[in-house]
Motif scaffolding. Structure first.
Motif, PDB file in Angstrom:
ATOM      1  N   ILE A   1       0.829  -1.197   0.000  1.00 37.63           N
ATOM      2  CA  ILE A   1       0.000   0.000   0.000  1.00 37.63           C
ATOM      3  C   ILE A   1       0.870   1.255   0.000  1.00 37.63           C
ATOM      4  CG2 ILE A   1      -1.718   1.326   1.278  1.00 37.63           C
ATOM      5  CD1 ILE A   1      -2.824  -1.276   0.106  1.00 37.63           C
ATOM      6  N   ILE A   2       0.555   2.168  -0.925  1.00 38.65           N
ATOM      7  CA  ILE A   2       1.141   3.504  -0.913  1.00 38.65           C
ATOM      8  C   ILE A   2      -0.030   4.469  -0.761  1.00 38.65           C
ATOM      9  CG2 ILE A   2       2.449   5.227  -2.218  1.00 38.65           C
ATOM     10  CD1 ILE A   2       3.904   2.837  -3.552  1.00 38.65           C
ATOM     11  N   CYS A   3       0.000   5.261   0.309  1.00 38.63           N
ATOM     12  CA  CYS A   3      -1.191   5.997   0.713  1.00 38.63           C
ATOM     13  C   CYS A   3      -0.901   7.471   0.911  1.00 38.63           C
ATOM     14  CB  CYS A   3      -1.720   5.389   2.014  1.00 38.63           C
ATOM     15  SG  CYS A   3      -3.278   6.077   2.599  1.00 38.63           S
ATOM     16  N   ASP A   4      -1.703   8.297   0.278  1.00 42.18           N
ATOM     17  CA  ASP A   4      -1.649   9.735   0.520  1.00 42.18           C
ATOM     18  C   ASP A   4      -2.087  10.004   1.964  1.00 42.18           C
ATOM     19  OD1 ASP A   4      -1.430  12.478  -0.082  1.00 42.18           O
ATOM     20  OD2 ASP A   4      -3.553  12.597  -0.609  1.00 42.18           O
ATOM     21  N   MET A   5      -1.847  11.229   2.428  1.00 42.99           N
ATOM     22  CA  MET A   5      -2.156  11.536   3.829  1.00 42.99           C
ATOM     23  C   MET A   5      -3.300  12.544   3.981  1.00 42.99           C
ATOM     24  SD  MET A   5       1.711  11.571   5.421  1.00 42.99           S
ATOM     25  CE  MET A   5       1.121  11.577   7.112  1.00 42.99           C
ATOM     26  N   ASP A   6      -3.088  13.775   3.511  1.00 45.73           N
ATOM     27  CA  ASP A   6      -4.096  14.820   3.684  1.00 45.73           C
ATOM     28  C   ASP A   6      -5.332  14.497   2.858  1.00 45.73           C
ATOM     29  OD1 ASP A   6      -5.318  17.103   4.512  1.00 45.73           O
ATOM     30  OD2 ASP A   6      -4.025  18.497   3.445  1.00 45.73           O
ATOM     31  N   GLY A   7      -6.483  14.424   3.494  1.00 46.31           N
ATOM     32  CA  GLY A   7      -7.713  14.055   2.814  1.00 46.31           C
ATOM     33  C   GLY A   7      -7.975  12.563   2.826  1.00 46.31           C
TER      34      GLY A   7
ATOM     35  N   ASP B   1       3.046  -3.500 -10.131  1.00 50.59           N
ATOM     36  CA  ASP B   1       1.898  -4.391 -10.308  1.00 50.59           C
ATOM     37  C   ASP B   1       1.360  -4.910  -8.978  1.00 50.59           C
ATOM     38  OD1 ASP B   1       1.922  -4.158 -13.027  1.00 50.59           O
ATOM     39  OD2 ASP B   1       2.936  -6.064 -13.404  1.00 50.59           O
ATOM     40  N   ASN B   2       2.220  -4.960  -7.978  1.00 50.02           N
ATOM     41  CA  ASN B   2       1.838  -5.501  -6.676  1.00 50.02           C
ATOM     42  C   ASN B   2       1.630  -4.413  -5.632  1.00 50.02           C
ATOM     43  OD1 ASN B   2       2.002  -8.247  -7.519  1.00 50.02           O
ATOM     44  ND2 ASN B   2       4.229  -8.116  -7.401  1.00 50.02           N
ATOM     45  N   ALA B   3       1.316  -3.206  -6.098  1.00 49.56           N
ATOM     46  CA  ALA B   3       1.113  -2.086  -5.183  1.00 49.56           C
ATOM     47  C   ALA B   3      -0.185  -1.349  -5.514  1.00 49.56           C
ATOM     48  CB  ALA B   3       2.295  -1.122  -5.246  1.00 49.56           C
ATOM     49  N   VAL B   4      -0.754  -0.731  -4.499  1.00 56.25           N
ATOM     50  CA  VAL B   4      -1.983   0.049  -4.646  1.00 56.25           C
ATOM     51  C   VAL B   4      -1.710   1.480  -4.199  1.00 56.25           C
ATOM     52  CG1 VAL B   4      -4.415   0.289  -3.999  1.00 56.25           C
ATOM     53  CG2 VAL B   4      -3.369  -1.994  -4.140  1.00 56.25           C
ATOM     54  N   MET B   5      -2.097   2.455  -5.029  1.00 53.13           N
ATOM     55  CA  MET B   5      -2.016   3.862  -4.650  1.00 53.13           C
ATOM     56  C   MET B   5      -3.387   4.300  -4.161  1.00 53.13           C
ATOM     57  SD  MET B   5      -0.252   6.636  -4.354  1.00 53.13           S
ATOM     58  CE  MET B   5      -1.038   8.001  -3.477  1.00 53.13           C
ATOM     59  N   ILE B   6      -3.447   4.752  -2.903  1.00 52.27           N
ATOM     60  CA  ILE B   6      -4.692   5.228  -2.315  1.00 52.27           C
ATOM     61  C   ILE B   6      -4.601   6.744  -2.139  1.00 52.27           C
ATOM     62  CG2 ILE B   6      -6.237   5.126  -0.320  1.00 52.27           C
ATOM     63  CD1 ILE B   6      -5.062   2.332   0.254  1.00 52.27           C
ATOM     64  N   GLY B   7      -5.564   7.474  -2.682  1.00 57.05           N
ATOM     65  CA  GLY B   7      -5.534   8.925  -2.557  1.00 57.05           C
ATOM     66  C   GLY B   7      -6.909   9.534  -2.730  1.00 57.05           C
TER      67      GLY B   7
END
Length: 256
Positions: A5-11, A198-204
């Protein structure tokens, strides 16, 4: 095994000084399942320690500095790969200066290899004049992130993009910007985790930075509606996320 998981923070994790519902539960699930993850932010002012302490102040425990990647860190990683032990004239705060020092850069106002620009609350005419003359003299023009404004208590304030625009107008040169939506920052994040996109998700929460950057880096994308994007805004873009959630608390890691 769940994707990294790669995740944004603000919001996504917080809004201003308020934790978003479900955020703490989401982080604790990441930790308890030993899912590899990074919090990724265009913020170049704060260090990883600053961000860790901020989240602890909001009630999220169990994190380390290794759980964060900022636009300042990504910029330093990129510049080190381009030219190790180079010199830079920096407009910005302690975050970007600290990261450049860590990768062996020296800060100089005399014939630097790079002019590096981040958000600065003390930006002035003398700095603008110096940056313009150094870039005209051959220094490479680098920006940590393109954000024009940052939301703060009581409204908005100018961010890195406004300083970059002033320097660009005076030099006729455009900066190379490392932060989102540049897919390079997403790639640097997956390298830091040691995983393939391919094995990662960007959450934002933003279609124009988080989702497009993750998509262009080859990652699965997940939009949360807890920040700036509404379902109606989402339809204005020519691309769409792979998943949409009201907030991160709804995310089933095993289903991504």
């Amino acid at each position: 095994m769940s994707k990294s998981i790669i995740c944004d923070m603000d919001g996504v994790i917080y809004r201003g000084k308020q934790l978003i519902p479900g955020a703490n539960d989401f982080v604790q699930r990441l930790l308890s399942t030993q899912t590899p993850f990074l919090f990724l932010t265009n913020n170049a002012e704060q260090t990883a320690l600053d961000l860790k302490l901020k989240l602890e102040g909001l009630g999220i425990s169990g994190l380390t500095e290794e759980n964060f990647i900022t636009a300042a860190m990504a910029t330093a990683m990129f510049l080190k790969a381009q030219k190790p032990a180079a010199t830079a004239y920096v407009i910005g705060g302690g975050g970007i200066m600290s990261e450049l020092y860590k990768v062996g850069f020296s800060l100089s106002e005399t014939n630097p290899d790079y002019v590096v620009v981040a958000k600065s609350t003390s930006f002035n005419f003398e700095q603008l004049k110096k940056a313009v003359r150094l870039i005209d003299g051959g220094a490479k023009f680098i920006g940590t992130n393109p954000d024009m404004i940052d939301p703060v208590e009581g409204g908005n304030e100018p961010a890195a993009g406004t300083i970059l625009a002033a320097i660009s107008a005076a030099t006729g040169k455009r900066p190379y910007i490392v932060g989102k939506p540049n897919a390079l920052m997403m790639t640097l994040a997956t390298r830091k985790l040691g995983v393939h996109p391919d094995n990662a998700v960007m959450i934002g929460d933003r279609m124009d930075t988080d989702i497009v950057g993750g998509m262009e880096a080859g990652m699965t994308t997940a939009l949360v509606l807890s920040g700036v994007t509404t379902p109606e805004i989402m339809t204005h873009f020519p691309y769409k996320p792979d998943h949409v959630f009201n907030n991160v608390g709804e995310i089933d890691l095993a289903a991504l």
